[in-house]
Design a protein around this motif. Sequence first.
Motif, PDB file in Angstrom:
ATOM      1  N   GLU A   1       0.826  -1.203   0.000  1.00  0.00           N
ATOM      2  CA  GLU A   1       0.000   0.000   0.000  1.00  0.00           C
ATOM      3  C   GLU A   1       0.866   1.262   0.000  1.00  0.00           C
ATOM      4  N   THR A   2       1.966   1.235   0.743  1.00  0.00           N
ATOM      5  CA  THR A   2       2.891   2.369   0.761  1.00  0.00           C
ATOM      6  C   THR A   2       3.474   2.609  -0.629  1.00  0.00           C
ATOM      7  N   ASN A   3       3.903   1.546  -1.280  1.00  0.00           N
ATOM      8  CA  ASN A   3       4.449   1.662  -2.642  1.00  0.00           C
ATOM      9  C   ASN A   3       3.390   2.173  -3.611  1.00  0.00           C
ATOM     10  N   TYR A   4       2.192   1.652  -3.481  1.00  0.00           N
ATOM     11  CA  TYR A   4       1.066   2.043  -4.325  1.00  0.00           C
ATOM     12  C   TYR A   4       0.778   3.534  -4.152  1.00  0.00           C
ATOM     13  N   CYS A   5       0.720   3.976  -2.893  1.00  0.00           N
ATOM     14  CA  CYS A   5       0.445   5.387  -2.616  1.00  0.00           C
ATOM     15  C   CYS A   5       1.560   6.284  -3.137  1.00  0.00           C
ATOM     16  N   ALA A   6       2.807   5.839  -3.007  1.00  0.00           N
ATOM     17  CA  ALA A   6       3.928   6.630  -3.509  1.00  0.00           C
ATOM     18  C   ALA A   6       3.832   6.794  -5.030  1.00  0.00           C
ATOM     19  N   ASP A   7       3.475   5.721  -5.719  1.00  0.00           N
ATOM     20  CA  ASP A   7       3.319   5.801  -7.174  1.00  0.00           C
ATOM     21  C   ASP A   7       2.181   6.753  -7.549  1.00  0.00           C
ATOM     22  N   LEU A   8       1.080   6.668  -6.820  1.00  0.00           N
ATOM     23  CA  LEU A   8      -0.048   7.555  -7.110  1.00  0.00           C
ATOM     24  C   LEU A   8       0.299   9.008  -6.807  1.00  0.00           C
ATOM     25  N   GLN A   9       1.037   9.244  -5.741  1.00  0.00           N
ATOM     26  CA  GLN A   9       1.446  10.611  -5.417  1.00  0.00           C
ATOM     27  C   GLN A   9       2.339  11.177  -6.515  1.00  0.00           C
ATOM     28  N   GLU A  10       3.174  10.338  -7.092  1.00  0.00           N
ATOM     29  CA  GLU A  10       4.023  10.787  -8.200  1.00  0.00           C
ATOM     30  C   GLU A  10       3.157  11.180  -9.395  1.00  0.00           C
ATOM     31  N   LYS A  11       2.137  10.368  -9.686  1.00  0.00           N
ATOM     32  CA  LYS A  11       1.227  10.699 -10.790  1.00  0.00           C
ATOM     33  C   LYS A  11       0.467  11.998 -10.495  1.00  0.00           C
ATOM     34  N   GLN A  12       0.041  12.179  -9.261  1.00  0.00           N
ATOM     35  CA  GLN A  12      -0.650  13.415  -8.887  1.00  0.00           C
ATOM     36  C   GLN A  12       0.278  14.618  -9.041  1.00  0.00           C
ATOM     37  N   ARG A  13       1.527  14.454  -8.657  1.00  0.00           N
ATOM     38  CA  ARG A  13       2.514  15.527  -8.798  1.00  0.00           C
ATOM     39  C   ARG A  13       2.691  15.885 -10.267  1.00  0.00           C
ATOM     40  N   GLU A  14       2.759  14.862 -11.127  1.00  0.00           N
ATOM     41  CA  GLU A  14       2.911  15.104 -12.559  1.00  0.00           C
ATOM     42  C   GLU A  14       1.718  15.886 -13.110  1.00  0.00           C
ATOM     43  N   VAL A  15       0.520  15.528 -12.687  1.00  0.00           N
ATOM     44  CA  VAL A  15      -0.679  16.237 -13.153  1.00  0.00           C
ATOM     45  C   VAL A  15      -0.650  17.690 -12.672  1.00  0.00           C
ATOM     46  N   ARG A  16      -0.265  17.904 -11.404  1.00  0.00           N
ATOM     47  CA  ARG A  16      -0.177  19.287 -10.884  1.00  0.00           C
ATOM     48  C   ARG A  16       0.847  20.094 -11.680  1.00  0.00           C
ATOM     49  N   GLN A  17       1.987  19.482 -11.991  1.00  0.00           N
ATOM     50  CA  GLN A  17       3.014  20.190 -12.764  1.00  0.00           C
ATOM     51  C   GLN A  17       2.497  20.546 -14.153  1.00  0.00           C
ATOM     52  N   LYS A  18       1.779  19.630 -14.773  1.00  0.00           N
ATOM     53  CA  LYS A  18       1.210  19.904 -16.093  1.00  0.00           C
ATOM     54  C   LYS A  18       0.207  21.051 -16.005  1.00  0.00           C
ATOM     55  N   ALA A  19      -0.596  21.061 -14.945  1.00  0.00           N
ATOM     56  CA  ALA A  19      -1.580  22.129 -14.763  1.00  0.00           C
ATOM     57  C   ALA A  19      -0.882  23.473 -14.568  1.00  0.00           C
ATOM     58  N   GLU A  20       0.169  23.479 -13.767  1.00  0.00           N
ATOM     59  CA  GLU A  20       0.923  24.716 -13.546  1.00  0.00           C
ATOM     60  C   GLU A  20       1.561  25.199 -14.845  1.00  0.00           C
ATOM     61  N   TYR A  21       2.126  24.277 -15.607  1.00  0.00           N
ATOM     62  CA  TYR A  21       2.747  24.640 -16.880  1.00  0.00           C
ATOM     63  C   TYR A  21       1.694  25.194 -17.844  1.00  0.00           C
ATOM     64  N   ALA A  22       0.539  24.530 -17.908  1.00  0.00           N
ATOM     65  CA  ALA A  22      -0.531  24.996 -18.799  1.00  0.00           C
ATOM     66  C   ALA A  22      -0.964  26.411 -18.413  1.00  0.00           C
TER      67      ALA A  22
END
Length: 105
Positions: free
Chosen positions: A69-90
């Motif tokens: 679950e920790t690994n799963y959450c870490a992977d999801l947090q990375e995906k969320q970070r990527e989406v936030r970065q894309k939103a900021e860039y946009a």
Amino acid sequence: MKTEEELRTEYRRQRQELEEQAEAIHRFQKKGEEIAQQTYEAICYQVRQNEEDCTDILEMARREIEQLETNYCADLQEKQREVRQKAEYAEEQFHKELRQIERNK
């Protein structure tokens, strides 16, 4: 060069796509949490059906589930970070292009 309206339309479309991605990640995370809980409960049930003392096995399973679950959450947090970065860039690009349009008027 894009018009201001085209720029705004494109920006709204990008934001909508990113919001949908963020929501999909959130739903995926909730589903994973549910599966982890169901798995743990199923293990507990099976262990209780066994007449032997399975405390060690149950504890090992709990630790393993927590690690997954920790690994799963870490992977999801990375995906969320990527989406936030894309939103900021946009948003940065939108404002940059909007300023450019304003200067060219």
